[in-house]
Design an enzyme around this catalytic site. Sequence first.
Site, PDB file in Angstrom:
ATOM      1  N   LEU A 176      -5.809  -4.527  -1.701  1.00  0.00           N
ATOM      2  CA  LEU A 176      -6.405  -6.209  -2.153  1.00  0.00           C
ATOM      3  C   LEU A 176      -6.348  -7.185  -2.857  1.00  0.00           C
ATOM      4  O   LEU A 176      -5.990  -8.184  -3.126  1.00  0.00           O
ATOM      5  CB  LEU A 176      -7.769  -5.770  -1.473  1.00  0.00           C
ATOM      6  CG  LEU A 176      -8.402  -6.933  -1.700  1.00  0.00           C
ATOM      7  CD1 LEU A 176      -9.225  -8.352  -0.478  1.00  0.00           C
ATOM      8  CD2 LEU A 176     -10.925  -6.287  -1.576  1.00  0.00           C
ATOM      9  N   HIS A 177      -6.674  -5.905  -4.264  1.00  0.00           N
ATOM     10  CA  HIS A 177      -6.617  -6.821  -5.246  1.00  0.00           C
ATOM     11  C   HIS A 177      -5.316  -7.676  -5.966  1.00  0.00           C
ATOM     12  O   HIS A 177      -5.034  -8.280  -6.693  1.00  0.00           O
ATOM     13  CB  HIS A 177      -6.598  -5.458  -6.943  1.00  0.00           C
ATOM     14  CG  HIS A 177      -6.259  -6.691  -7.799  1.00  0.00           C
ATOM     15  ND1 HIS A 177      -7.318  -7.235  -8.803  1.00  0.00           N
ATOM     16  CD2 HIS A 177      -5.492  -5.586  -8.886  1.00  0.00           C
ATOM     17  CE1 HIS A 177      -6.749  -7.362  -9.756  1.00  0.00           C
ATOM     18  NE2 HIS A 177      -5.761  -6.256 -10.270  1.00  0.00           N
ATOM     19  N   ARG A 178      -4.037  -7.124  -5.144  1.00  0.00           N
ATOM     20  CA  ARG A 178      -2.986  -7.004  -6.209  1.00  0.00           C
ATOM     21  C   ARG A 178      -2.385  -8.582  -4.595  1.00  0.00           C
ATOM     22  O   ARG A 178      -2.260  -9.833  -5.312  1.00  0.00           O
ATOM     23  CB  ARG A 178      -2.218  -6.921  -5.519  1.00  0.00           C
ATOM     24  CG  ARG A 178      -1.507  -5.991  -6.704  1.00  0.00           C
ATOM     25  CD  ARG A 178      -0.653  -4.264  -6.272  1.00  0.00           C
ATOM     26  NE  ARG A 178      -0.309  -3.666  -5.145  1.00  0.00           N
ATOM     27  CZ  ARG A 178      -0.900  -2.696  -5.319  1.00  0.00           C
ATOM     28  NH1 ARG A 178      -2.063  -2.066  -6.237  1.00  0.00           N
ATOM     29  NH2 ARG A 178      -0.642  -1.900  -4.133  1.00  0.00           N
TER      30      ARG A 178
END
Length: 187
Positions: A28-30
Amino acid sequence: MDAYLEIRLLPDPEFPVSFLMGALYGKLHRALVTLESSQIGVSFPGYSQSPRGLGDCLRLHGDQSALSQLMMQNWLKGMSDHIQCSDILPIPESVQYRTVSRRQFKTSSERLRRRRMKRKGETWEQAAAAIPDSVERRPDLPYVHLRSQSTEQSFILFIEQGELREQPTSAEFNTYGLSRQATIPWF
């Protein structure tokens, strides 16, 4: 913020839930970094301080269009055997709100002393006098192991939930879907 979706981790005999949550949250962060999105927030319905854990569900909050754009990115590739993803759904009528944010701790007085010695050119004794052992705090919050997209450093991200509120507060979320000001619906 008018919509949400849930990504639930499926039981897996080979991987603990905490490992799978770390992998999912890292993806999700990426994706949020790639999209340069500040309009998607996260929550963890299974969040618990005792026993400490984030649970097996990651809930994403945002406008229908922001969530649709995220889900078109194919960011869940490689996780399909480990997750069950809901459709994008409207936020329920009567909800409360809370912040979900990162909490950083001064966890090691030894590390803080070494850092101070390097920064200020002090001796060990000077740094020890300035930084007593009492500054250490043992974190008791749920966390996830991640790797930063900007620095490539591995770190532990401690997650803190704010108090429940009756009214939402609008602000931007960071690339981890967290904010000290912006609230997410809590239901």
